[in-house]
Design an enzyme around this catalytic site. Structure first.
Site, PDB file in Angstrom:
ATOM      1  CB  THR A 110      -0.826  -0.008   1.228  1.00 42.40           C
ATOM      2  OG1 THR A 110      -0.205  -0.294   2.420  1.00 42.40           O
ATOM      3  CG2 THR A 110      -2.025  -1.206   1.098  1.00 42.40           C
ATOM      4  CG  PHE A 169      -7.006  -7.729  -2.042  1.00 35.72           C
ATOM      5  CD1 PHE A 169      -5.928  -7.978  -1.729  1.00 35.72           C
ATOM      6  CD2 PHE A 169      -7.531  -7.794  -3.552  1.00 35.72           C
ATOM      7  CE1 PHE A 169      -4.910  -8.370  -2.924  1.00 35.72           C
ATOM      8  CE2 PHE A 169      -6.582  -7.894  -4.586  1.00 35.72           C
ATOM      9  CZ  PHE A 169      -5.297  -8.169  -4.381  1.00 35.72           C
ATOM     10  CG  HIS A 209      -2.541 -15.616  -3.866  1.00 35.01           C
ATOM     11  ND1 HIS A 209      -2.896 -14.970  -2.920  1.00 35.01           N
ATOM     12  CD2 HIS A 209      -2.808 -17.002  -3.387  1.00 35.01           C
ATOM     13  CE1 HIS A 209      -3.489 -15.748  -1.874  1.00 35.01           C
ATOM     14  NE2 HIS A 209      -3.283 -16.651  -2.235  1.00 35.01           N
ATOM     15  CB  CYS A 221      -3.060 -22.959 -30.560  1.00 41.15           C
ATOM     16  SG  CYS A 221      -3.328 -22.449 -28.954  1.00 41.15           S
ATOM     17  CB  THR A 255      -1.606 -10.776   5.102  1.00 43.91           C
ATOM     18  OG1 THR A 255      -2.533 -11.739   4.633  1.00 43.91           O
ATOM     19  CG2 THR A 255      -0.949 -11.436   6.310  1.00 43.91           C
ATOM     20  CB  SER A 256      -6.812  -9.543   6.454  1.00 45.12           C
ATOM     21  OG  SER A 256      -7.160 -10.552   5.237  1.00 45.12           O
TER      22      SER A 256
HETATM   23  N1  APR Z   1       0.810  -1.142   7.441  1.00 42.69           N
HETATM   24  C1  APR Z   1       0.327  -2.204   8.096  1.00 42.69           C
HETATM   25  N2  APR Z   1      -0.707  -2.955   7.632  1.00 42.69           N
HETATM   26  C2  APR Z   1      -1.490  -2.439   6.574  1.00 42.69           C
HETATM   27  C3  APR Z   1      -1.058  -1.414   5.805  1.00 42.69           C
HETATM   28  C4  APR Z   1       0.122  -0.570   6.244  1.00 42.69           C
HETATM   29  N3  APR Z   1       0.547   0.353   5.520  1.00 42.69           N
HETATM   30  N4  APR Z   1      -1.753  -1.097   4.694  1.00 42.69           N
HETATM   31  C5  APR Z   1      -2.983  -2.125   4.765  1.00 42.69           C
HETATM   32  N5  APR Z   1      -2.680  -3.057   5.854  1.00 42.69           N
HETATM   33  C6  APR Z   1      -3.095  -4.058   6.231  1.00 42.69           C
HETATM   34  C7  APR Z   1      -4.659  -4.012   6.432  1.00 42.69           C
HETATM   35  O1  APR Z   1      -5.018  -3.472   7.813  1.00 42.69           O
HETATM   36  C8  APR Z   1      -5.113  -5.367   6.202  1.00 42.69           C
HETATM   37  O2  APR Z   1      -5.561  -5.937   7.323  1.00 42.69           O
HETATM   38  O3  APR Z   1      -2.908  -5.249   5.367  1.00 42.69           O
HETATM   39  C9  APR Z   1      -4.091  -6.058   5.319  1.00 42.69           C
HETATM   40  C10 APR Z   1      -4.239  -6.572   3.919  1.00 42.69           C
HETATM   41  O4  APR Z   1      -5.450  -7.492   3.884  1.00 42.69           O
HETATM   42  P1  APR Z   1      -6.155  -7.612   2.688  1.00 42.69           P
HETATM   43  O5  APR Z   1      -6.666  -6.346   2.147  1.00 42.69           O
HETATM   44  O6  APR Z   1      -7.144  -8.708   3.214  1.00 42.69           O
HETATM   45  O7  APR Z   1      -4.965  -8.275   1.869  1.00 42.69           O
HETATM   46  P2  APR Z   1      -4.382  -9.772   1.884  1.00 42.69           P
HETATM   47  O8  APR Z   1      -4.361 -10.250   3.125  1.00 42.69           O
HETATM   48  O9  APR Z   1      -3.113  -9.713   1.329  1.00 42.69           O
HETATM   49  O10 APR Z   1      -5.448 -10.793   0.765  1.00 42.69           O
HETATM   50  C11 APR Z   1      -5.115 -11.761   0.607  1.00 42.69           C
HETATM   51  O11 APR Z   1      -6.710 -12.151  -0.886  1.00 42.69           O
HETATM   52  O12 APR Z   1      -8.306 -11.859  -2.691  1.00 42.69           O
HETATM   53  C12 APR Z   1      -7.199 -12.315  -2.309  1.00 42.69           C
HETATM   54  O13 APR Z   1      -5.592 -12.907  -3.867  1.00 42.69           O
HETATM   55  C13 APR Z   1      -6.087 -11.701  -2.822  1.00 42.69           C
HETATM   56  O14 APR Z   1      -3.639 -12.159  -2.011  1.00 42.69           O
HETATM   57  C14 APR Z   1      -4.826 -11.597  -1.698  1.00 42.69           C
HETATM   58  C15 APR Z   1      -5.390 -12.504  -0.861  1.00 42.69           C
HETATM   59 ZN    ZN Z   2      -1.533 -21.688 -27.401  1.00 43.18          ZN
END
Ligand code: APR
Ligand code: ZN
Length: 239
Positions: free
Chosen positions: A26, A33, A120, A151, A187-188
């Protein structure tokens, strides 16, 4: 206190498995997401469209939706940030760092990390489901619906779609087995089977750290949990 403990845990080991999510990118201007400004928050139906089912149901409309949803990532107007560079820095200082990322933006590799598992897949290429030929991103952006030159089949992106098998899970588990510490960033932890990995690390008795702005459903699994902005925490860890 948690920050000091995390810094010491990282300093004391020579190998770390780093599990990352969209929160690491971010700061590069790429929305995550599920935060309030997230790609899926904007339109829940998007997970339906970015699916193996929809690709086979309507490949032409799939590609239109795919390019629209991932536009900011596809147009490459972003680069690695402080967090990606921190992981490269740990490597430069002699640590064995294996990044297991959910992100498809390629930023860990762009930052120079040598051991990256793209759990992913990647936005940077697509493959012909019929003959297996691979095509790079510029080719995919040339036409509305990318077609195989050999093809004539509609190409499938190398991003893991909802419903696709995860081919990197074994290598991710192996990386965790071979690491002394597990560090989870931005990540969430809501998506399976990626979110099995912290439980797997726990089952092996690996010490673990979670740094995420918001609480996650798996916080209690970790030895240290820091809820703060990653760029800020990384700067403090580097002091
Ligand atoms: N610092 C700390 N945490 C952050 C920051 C930041 N600058 N920016 C965002 N976050 C946190 C958010 O609070 C959130 O909890 O990162 C987390 C991102 O969570 P998601 O948006 O759910 O993304 P992610 O966990 O990577 O999703 C996993 O879901 O749809 C699929 O393929 C897609 O790879 C993705 C997977
Ligand atoms: Zn092909």
């Amino acid at each position: 206190m948690q920050l000091k403990t995390a810094a010491k845990m990282i300093a004391d080991v020579s190998s770390v498995a780093v599990l990352t999510g969209a929160g690491v990118s971010t700061a590069s201007g790429i929305p995550d997401f599920r935060s309030t400004t997230g790609l899926w928050t904007a339109d829940e139906a998007r997970e339906y469209y970015i699916s193996n089912y929809y690709f086979h149901k309507d490949p032409v409309d799939f590609w239109g939706k795919y390019k629209d949803i991932f536009r900011v990532k596809l147009l490459k107007d972003y680069g690695p940030n402080h967090v990606h560079r921190y992981l490269k820095d740990l490597e430069m200082h002699g640590k064995q760092i294996t990044v297991i990322t959910q992100n498809v933006d390629g930023l860990h590799t762009l930052a120079g990390s040598e051991h990256v598992i793209e759990y992913h897949g990647t936005l940077n290429s697509a493959t012909c489901p019929n003959c297996g030929r691979s095509f790079d991103l510029p080719y995919l952006l040339e036409t509305e619906t990318p077609i195989c030159e050999k093809c004539g089949h509609v190409l499938k992106p190398d991003v893991v779609l909802f419903g696709d098998p995860i081919t990197e899970h074994d290598s991710a588990e192996k990386a965790i087995q071979q690491s002394e510490l597990v560090l989870v960033l931005g990540t969430s932890l809501l998506v399976s089977p990626f979110n099995i990995l912290p439980e797997y690390a726990n089952s092996l008795g690996k010490p673990s750290i979670l740094i995420n702005r918001e609480p996650t459903v798996m916080d209690e699994l970790f030895d240290v949990v820091i809820h703060d902005d990653l760029s800020k925490v990384v700067q403090q860890l580097q002091k």
